[in-house]
Enzyme design. Structure first.
Site, PDB file in Angstrom:
ATOM      1  N   ARG A  47       0.801  -1.227   0.000  1.00 18.03           N
ATOM      2  CA  ARG A  47       0.000   0.000   0.000  1.00 18.03           C
ATOM      3  C   ARG A  47       0.830   1.272   0.000  1.00 18.03           C
ATOM      4  O   ARG A  47       0.573   2.191  -0.786  1.00 18.03           O
ATOM      5  CB  ARG A  47      -0.946   0.029   1.219  1.00 18.03           C
ATOM      6  N   THR A  48       1.826   1.343   0.876  1.00 20.11           N
ATOM      7  CA  THR A  48       2.569   2.604   0.973  1.00 20.11           C
ATOM      8  C   THR A  48       3.315   2.868  -0.329  1.00 20.11           C
ATOM      9  O   THR A  48       3.239   3.968  -0.892  1.00 20.11           O
ATOM     10  CB  THR A  48       3.542   2.551   2.178  1.00 20.11           C
ATOM     11  N   LYS A  75      26.369  -6.036  -3.291  1.00 20.38           N
ATOM     12  CA  LYS A  75      27.838  -6.107  -3.410  1.00 20.38           C
ATOM     13  C   LYS A  75      28.500  -5.493  -2.183  1.00 20.38           C
ATOM     14  O   LYS A  75      29.682  -5.198  -2.198  1.00 20.38           O
ATOM     15  CB  LYS A  75      28.296  -5.347  -4.661  1.00 20.38           C
ATOM     16  N   ARG A  96      11.667   3.768   3.181  1.00 24.81           N
ATOM     17  CA  ARG A  96      11.272   2.835   4.242  1.00 24.81           C
ATOM     18  C   ARG A  96      12.487   1.984   4.573  1.00 24.81           C
ATOM     19  O   ARG A  96      13.139   1.439   3.676  1.00 24.81           O
ATOM     20  CB  ARG A  96      10.120   1.938   3.797  1.00 24.81           C
ATOM     21  N   HIS A 124       5.511   6.044  11.302  1.00 24.37           N
ATOM     22  CA  HIS A 124       4.984   5.943   9.947  1.00 24.37           C
ATOM     23  C   HIS A 124       4.032   7.138   9.754  1.00 24.37           C
ATOM     24  O   HIS A 124       2.808   6.980   9.718  1.00 24.37           O
ATOM     25  CB  HIS A 124       4.247   4.610   9.809  1.00 24.37           C
TER      26      HIS A 124
END
Ligand code: NCD
Length: 296
Positions: A47-48, A75, A96, A124
């Protein structure tokens, strides 16, 4: 916008009003046509991530997505070097990350605006704004009593929404309903204790409070953040049976994704508003993007 605390009450009002306009007018335009957004998700998201993308496209902006599975992180590149690099490509970051402290570290490596799309079990803020928007649609003057249940300790959506509600209104009564190991702790507990004992209670059984609340905010157990073998949450299951004794105008919210804490037998119940939250996420994030750009 990294923490709810950075928002003033007038910012919050402006974001809510603009989101309402966008929802009513179903507006699309190209006011962000010169802006390139970097979406960097170091944790899973449906959703976000997609509502940010949808919001950006509806306002004519451009998106570059970072894919941690196919990038130099594999890497051994550090996040600091990744941010320095992407700083050359984008105008605004949406990030995020599982590390709660990530934004403090990254600010040294970019001067570009950063929108917090979830920092570990911290905050959030954009979810809290869409939760608030949904609450205001049913309680334009805010509810009197709101209960939070599920993983209160680790749920960043609960933390941000409580910070936001406490900032805009000091009369709301908060219930925190959870088993012992998922109760509020640390800074968050200190914050709610600062309200005074007459404004909150921490309890273990939803049945004890279901008849007096206006909003029930449900969350899943954040299994990815700790070992969950010992958790028993039978007193926190939300289903048709639980809400039999609830107020007529109770609304049930959930940031989603859900597991078995929220029964699908409630999905067609008029009290359930979690798919409306999903839809509101697009309008609220459009409004947030306009706000961020207007500030820079
Ligand atoms: C939440 C999150 O990522 O914190 N989901 C969301 O953004 N809608 C809730 C969760 O993962 O449980």
């Amino acid at each position: 916008m990294d923490f709810t605390n950075n928002l003033t009450n007038s910012d919050i009002t402006n974001i809510m009003n603009e989101a309402k306009n966008l929802k009513i007018n179903k507006e699309r335009n190209d006011c962000l046509k010169d802006v390139i957004f970097g979406l960097l998700f170091f944790e899973p998201s449906t959703r976000t991530l997609m509502s940010f993308e949808s919001a950006i496209y509806r306002l004519g902006g451009k998106v570059i997505k970072y894919n941690s599975n196919f990038s130099s992180e594999k890497k051994g590149e550090t996040i600091e070097d990744t941010i320095r690099t992407i700083d050359a490509y984008v105008d605004v970051f949406v990030i995020r990350h599982p590390d709660k402290e990530v934004f403090k570290k990254l600010k040294k490596f970019t001067k570009k605006p950063i929108i917090n799309a979830g920092n570990g079990n911290g905050e959030h803020p954009t979810q809290a704004l869409l939760d608030l928007f949904t609450i205001l649609e049913y309680y334009p003057n805010l509810p009197n009593k709101i209960a939070f249940t599920g993983d209160i300790k680790n749920s960043r959506t609960i933390h941000s929404l409580v910070y936001l509600l406490a900032k805009i209104n000091s009369d709301i009564y908060f219930y925190f309903v959870s088993c012992e190991s998922l109760k509020p702790d640390g800074d968050f507990l200190q914050f709610i204790e600062s309200f005074g004992n007459d404004r909150f209670s921490i309890t273990e059984d939803l049945n004890d409070i279901i008849n007096c609340i206006d909003v029930l905010y449900v969350t899943r157990v954040q299994k990815e953040r700790f070992n969950t073998n010992m958790i028993s949450y039978h007193n926190m299951i939300v289903d048709s049976n639980l809400i039999k004794n609830s107020k007529d105008n109770l609304i049930i919210l959930h940031p989603l994704p859900r597991n078995d804490e929220l029964s699908t037998d409630l999905d067609n119940n008029p009290k359930s508003k979690y798919f409306e939250q999903v839809e509101n996420g697009v309008y609220v994030r459009m409004s947030i993007l306009k706000y961020i750009i207007s500030k820079h």
